[in-house]
Design an enzyme around this catalytic site. Structure first.
Site, PDB file in Angstrom:
ATOM      1  N   HIS A   1     -45.656   1.398  41.450  1.00 15.31           N
ATOM      2  CA  HIS A   1     -45.575   0.166  42.252  1.00 15.31           C
ATOM      3  C   HIS A   1     -44.195  -0.602  42.153  1.00 15.31           C
ATOM      4  O   HIS A   1     -43.478  -0.162  41.210  1.00 15.31           O
ATOM      5  CB  HIS A   1     -46.741  -0.715  41.761  1.00 15.31           C
ATOM      6  CG  HIS A   1     -46.712  -1.490  40.451  1.00 15.31           C
ATOM      7  ND1 HIS A   1     -46.910  -0.609  39.272  1.00 15.31           N
ATOM      8  CD2 HIS A   1     -46.624  -2.660  39.926  1.00 15.31           C
ATOM      9  CE1 HIS A   1     -46.630  -1.347  38.256  1.00 15.31           C
ATOM     10  NE2 HIS A   1     -46.684  -2.712  38.593  1.00 15.31           N
TER      11      HIS A   1
ATOM     12  N   ASP B   1     -40.426  -4.326  36.433  1.00 16.88           N
ATOM     13  CA  ASP B   1     -40.361  -3.326  35.004  1.00 16.88           C
ATOM     14  C   ASP B   1     -40.718  -2.070  35.619  1.00 16.88           C
ATOM     15  O   ASP B   1     -40.781  -1.021  34.523  1.00 16.88           O
ATOM     16  CB  ASP B   1     -41.097  -4.075  34.136  1.00 16.88           C
ATOM     17  CG  ASP B   1     -42.767  -4.315  34.529  1.00 16.88           C
ATOM     18  OD1 ASP B   1     -43.124  -4.759  35.721  1.00 16.88           O
ATOM     19  OD2 ASP B   1     -43.600  -4.237  33.785  1.00 16.88           O
TER      20      ASP B   1
ATOM     21  N   HIS C   1     -54.596  -4.259  40.921  1.00 20.12           N
ATOM     22  CA  HIS C   1     -53.371  -4.923  39.743  1.00 20.12           C
ATOM     23  C   HIS C   1     -52.793  -6.215  40.819  1.00 20.12           C
ATOM     24  O   HIS C   1     -51.805  -6.151  41.560  1.00 20.12           O
ATOM     25  CB  HIS C   1     -52.240  -3.910  39.714  1.00 20.12           C
ATOM     26  CG  HIS C   1     -51.160  -4.514  38.925  1.00 20.12           C
ATOM     27  ND1 HIS C   1     -51.222  -5.079  37.804  1.00 20.12           N
ATOM     28  CD2 HIS C   1     -49.717  -4.581  39.131  1.00 20.12           C
ATOM     29  CE1 HIS C   1     -50.084  -5.750  37.297  1.00 20.12           C
ATOM     30  NE2 HIS C   1     -49.253  -5.217  38.135  1.00 20.12           N
TER      31      HIS C   1
ATOM     32  N   HIS D   1     -47.581   0.722  27.911  1.00 19.05           N
ATOM     33  CA  HIS D   1     -47.145  -0.566  28.689  1.00 19.05           C
ATOM     34  C   HIS D   1     -47.956  -1.570  27.722  1.00 19.05           C
ATOM     35  O   HIS D   1     -48.588  -2.482  28.550  1.00 19.05           O
ATOM     36  CB  HIS D   1     -47.909  -0.567  30.084  1.00 19.05           C
ATOM     37  CG  HIS D   1     -47.311  -1.620  31.127  1.00 19.05           C
ATOM     38  ND1 HIS D   1     -48.228  -2.681  31.355  1.00 19.05           N
ATOM     39  CD2 HIS D   1     -46.373  -1.736  31.998  1.00 19.05           C
ATOM     40  CE1 HIS D   1     -47.506  -3.698  31.983  1.00 19.05           C
ATOM     41  NE2 HIS D   1     -46.398  -2.977  32.562  1.00 19.05           N
TER      42      HIS D   1
END
Length: 295
Positions: free
Chosen positions: A64, A68, A153, A246
């Site tokens: 995505h 980051d 998300h 993550h």
């Protein structure tokens, strides 16, 4: 090439702090291909330190478009190009990836054009293909299949988990996601599930460091998974190894590996890896080398 997973950047979020880990990126050497999953800040250095020639760049997958995960996509390809890249690279990403790449090349137009003319390099635009994808099968060739699942998300709607399959083995990346039960079906029977993870006791200190207060806290709780929830997905999927990655927070001195283990053991009692930058996870089933874990 020995199949392996290298966790190049293990922290969640774009902020860097002295001595801390780097944002999201992974190397998957699998089925004879050199695969990069996400390109957070530091991916180029991470690949070099993993012993990968940048000229060997092959397949890149972006889950995505949060910074980051994509900030260093352009710089990685450009640096590989200046290192002698002359073979095609294919970048798979969500809608908007092509726009990012075109704008990066526009921003670097002076450097790119002068190096083509002065140094005789091939046109970087001719080397790179962008494939924007949605759910379903996104890549298949003899020996390697890649599929995608849209995860939860918010507010990013185009965010995808990825499943890589080769010779009866499979590696799944959750991407960034809130607790999302359909992910268990997508990851069913995987050799490795790389799942994002968050520790609730570190959120308040992270918010205080980063700023944005209640808004950032609201985002974290709505858009990411607690370590216990990652363990729940791994258990339901019946995976062989769970890799927590993550990490949020990843650089809190009051939180150590034991805290992550204690949280995830509430829901997962199988093989477990807590990510750190540069950690190698083997996929061959052979004896692990120093600093390496086998799946």
């Amino acid at each position: 090439m020995k199949d392996r997973l290298v966790l190049l950047g293990s922290k969640g979020g774009p902020a860097l702090r002295p001595g801390g880990p780097w944002p999201s990126s992974s190397l998957l050497e699998f089925g004879g291909r050199t695969i990069v999953v996400d390109c957070g800040l530091g991916v180029t250095r991470g690949l070099a330190e993993a012993g990968v020639s940048l000229k060997a760049l092959d397949l890149i997958f972006i889950t995505h478009l949060h910074s980051d995960h994509v900030l260093e996509l352009g710089p990685l390809i450009h640096t590989a190009w200046t290192a002698g890249l002359a073979s095609p690279v294919t970048v798979f990403g969500p809608p908007g990836t092509g726009h990012y790449w075109r704008r990066f090349c526009e921003a670097m137009e002076f450097d790119i054009e002068i190096r083509i003319g002065d140094e005789g390099r091939p046109d970087i635009l001719d080397l790179v293909s962008i494939v924007e994808f949605g759910e379903g099968k996104i890549f298949e060739e003899p020996g390697l299949k890649v599929s995608a699942l849209r995860v939860d998300h918010p507010p990013v709607s185009d965010c995808f988990a990825l499943r890589f399959e080769h010779a009866g083995r499979s590696v799944v990346f959750s991407s960034d996601t809130a607790f999302f039960p359909p992910l268990a079906d997508f990851a069913e029977g995987a050799d490795i599930l790389v799942h994002e993870a968050m520790l609730e006791q570190g959120i308040e200190r992270l918010v205080a460091k980063t700023g944005n207060g209640a808004r950032l806290r609201e985002h974290l709780l709505a858009s990411h998974s607690l370590a216990e929830e990652a363990g729940h997905i791994a258990s339901d999927a019946g995976v062989r190894r769970l890799v927590l990655n993550h990490l949020i927070p990843a650089d809190d001195p009051e939180i150590g590996e034991a805290d992550w283990i204690a949280a995830v053991k509430k829901t997962w009692d199988g093989d477990l890896t807590i990510a750190r930058d540069g950690l190698v996870v083997g996929l061959s089933g052979s004896q692990a080398a120093p600093g390496e874990e086998t799946a």
